[in-house]
Design a protein around this motif. Structure first.
Motif, mmCIF file in Angstrom:
data_model
loop_
_atom_site.group_PDB
_atom_site.id
_atom_site.type_symbol
_atom_site.label_atom_id
_atom_site.label_comp_id
_atom_site.label_asym_id
_atom_site.label_seq_id
_atom_site.Cartn_x
_atom_site.Cartn_y
_atom_site.Cartn_z
ATOM 1 N N ILE A 97 45.146 96.528 9.016
ATOM 2 C CA ILE A 97 45.334 97.026 10.376
ATOM 3 C C ILE A 97 43.986 97.056 11.083
ATOM 4 N N ALA A 98 43.968 96.588 12.336
ATOM 5 C CA ALA A 98 42.783 96.713 13.191
ATOM 6 C C ALA A 98 43.132 97.663 14.332
ATOM 7 N N LYS A 99 42.243 98.615 14.566
ATOM 8 C CA LYS A 99 42.443 99.557 15.667
ATOM 9 C C LYS A 99 41.212 99.540 16.561
ATOM 10 N N VAL A 100 41.437 99.711 17.853
ATOM 11 C CA VAL A 100 40.346 99.892 18.812
ATOM 12 C C VAL A 100 40.509 101.289 19.383
ATOM 13 N N ASP A 101 39.497 102.091 19.194
ATOM 14 C CA ASP A 101 39.540 103.492 19.623
ATOM 15 C C ASP A 101 40.803 104.190 19.133
ATOM 16 N N GLY A 102 41.202 103.901 17.898
ATOM 17 C CA GLY A 102 42.344 104.550 17.269
ATOM 18 C C GLY A 102 43.694 103.927 17.579
ATOM 19 N N LYS A 103 43.761 102.945 18.469
ATOM 20 C CA LYS A 103 45.028 102.316 18.831
ATOM 21 C C LYS A 103 45.208 101.016 18.045
ATOM 22 N N PRO A 104 46.344 100.836 17.359
ATOM 23 C CA PRO A 104 46.574 99.590 16.620
ATOM 24 C C PRO A 104 46.644 98.391 17.581
ATOM 25 N N VAL A 105 45.798 97.377 17.321
ATOM 26 C CA VAL A 105 45.779 96.190 18.182
ATOM 27 C C VAL A 105 45.877 94.891 17.387
ATOM 28 N N GLY A 106 45.764 94.964 16.057
ATOM 29 C CA GLY A 106 45.799 93.748 15.250
ATOM 30 C C GLY A 106 46.274 94.013 13.843
ATOM 31 N N SER A 107 46.783 92.951 13.227
ATOM 32 C CA SER A 107 47.204 93.056 11.826
ATOM 33 C C SER A 107 47.183 91.683 11.173
ATOM 34 N N MET A 108 47.130 91.688 9.863
ATOM 35 C CA MET A 108 47.202 90.473 9.061
ATOM 36 C C MET A 108 47.876 90.829 7.749
ATOM 37 N N ARG A 109 48.685 89.903 7.261
ATOM 38 C CA ARG A 109 49.371 90.100 5.981
ATOM 39 C C ARG A 109 48.669 89.261 4.926
ATOM 40 N N LEU A 110 48.505 89.858 3.747
ATOM 41 C CA LEU A 110 47.888 89.183 2.608
ATOM 42 C C LEU A 110 48.868 89.173 1.441
ATOM 43 N N ARG A 111 48.991 88.025 0.804
ATOM 44 C CA ARG A 111 49.755 87.928 -0.433
ATOM 45 C C ARG A 111 48.891 87.195 -1.446
ATOM 46 N N PHE A 112 49.231 87.351 -2.705
ATOM 47 C CA PHE A 112 48.418 86.798 -3.777
ATOM 48 C C PHE A 112 49.327 86.042 -4.729
ATOM 49 N N PHE A 113 48.966 84.789 -5.000
ATOM 50 C CA PHE A 113 49.827 83.939 -5.815
ATOM 51 C C PHE A 113 48.984 82.947 -6.599
ATOM 52 N N ASP A 114 49.084 82.996 -7.913
ATOM 53 C CA ASP A 114 48.447 82.012 -8.793
ATOM 54 C C ASP A 114 46.971 81.760 -8.463
ATOM 55 N N GLY A 115 46.209 82.839 -8.313
ATOM 56 C CA GLY A 115 44.776 82.711 -8.081
ATOM 57 C C GLY A 115 44.383 82.420 -6.648
ATOM 58 N N VAL A 116 45.346 82.430 -5.733
ATOM 59 C CA VAL A 116 45.073 82.124 -4.325
ATOM 60 C C VAL A 116 45.477 83.319 -3.461
ATOM 61 N N ALA A 117 44.591 83.698 -2.546
ATOM 62 C CA ALA A 117 44.912 84.730 -1.556
ATOM 63 C C ALA A 117 45.512 84.030 -0.345
ATOM 64 N N ILE A 118 46.707 84.454 0.030
ATOM 65 C CA ILE A 118 47.402 83.856 1.157
ATOM 66 C C ILE A 118 47.213 84.777 2.354
ATOM 67 N N MET A 119 46.521 84.277 3.366
ATOM 68 C CA MET A 119 46.233 85.044 4.572
ATOM 69 C C MET A 119 47.187 84.542 5.654
ATOM 70 N N GLU A 120 48.021 85.454 6.158
ATOM 71 C CA GLU A 120 49.046 84.999 7.091
ATOM 72 C C GLU A 120 49.407 86.085 8.094
ATOM 73 N N ARG A 121 50.176 85.669 9.081
ATOM 74 C CA ARG A 121 50.731 86.566 10.094
ATOM 75 C C ARG A 121 49.649 87.334 10.859
#
Length: 191
Positions: free
Chosen positions: A55-79
């Motif tokens: 979660i990313a917040k600016v002055d306490g307000k949520p403004v961004g997000s990213m989902r992370l998953r992990f599979f077979d030695g690879v970090a999947i950065m998405e959404r």
């Protein structure tokens, strides 16, 4: 883990409660469904229940997000999603997306991952190549374009050096039993 830039306006952390999870999904729905027109059942899927959310917040307000998953030695950065009002603004010289990307890559590295995968929309390929920490590199997987939600998307792969204080094996039970949000602080204390 929490990181604040030198103006103390952008705060990043791993979601560790229902409210944070709701914030992550609300930001994504606003961007993916409201702006891009991706169907809700595509923007939010079953992988949200087994993923780590940043979660990313600016002055306490949520403004961004990213989902992370992990599979077979690879970090999947998405959404990756940044609300429109925060997307082009700079906080301490960098945008929310840059801060979020660097935080996410380093979080994955703390967990011992040095290989990354993500999928970019056509207008974001150059961003994906540059948004990681200086010692990491993302590149387009040539000829691997896929259709996603009615748009052509471009798979990206990346590499980053291992962090010397990354979680490894069974050398301590504490990091294996910790919540995701506590892991970065534990690893920095061990460094």
């Amino acid at each position: 883990m929490s990181k604040e830039n030198y103006r103390k306006r952008v705060t990043l952390h791993v979601a560790d409660n229902h409210q944070d999870m709701n914030f992550a999904l609300m930001v994504r729905v606003a961007v993916y469904v409201g702006e891009i027109g991706i169907p809700l059942d595509v923007a939010i899927d079953g992988n949200d229940f087994c993923a780590t959310h940043i979660i990313a917040k600016v002055d306490g307000k949520p403004v961004g997000s990213m989902r992370l998953r992990f599979f077979d030695g690879v970090a999947i950065m998405e959404r990756l999603a940044i609300l429109k009002e925060a997307r082009l603004k700079r906080y301490g010289g960098r945008g929310v997306a840059w801060e979020l990307g660097e935080f996410a890559v380093n979080f994955c590295r703390l967990k011992g991952y040095t290989k990354f995968f993500g999928v970019s929309r056509d207008n974001m390929v150059e961003f994906w190549k540059k948004f990681a920490p200086k010692d990491a590199e993302f590149r387009l997987i040539e000829g691997a374009e896929v259709e996603y939600a009615g748009r052509i998307s471009y798979p990206m792969e990346g590499d980053a050096p291992e962090l010397p204080y990354a979680a490894k094996g069974l050398h301590t039970i504490n990091h294996l039993m910790a919540t995701e949000s506590a892991l970065p602080e534990m690893m920095h204390e061990a460094a």
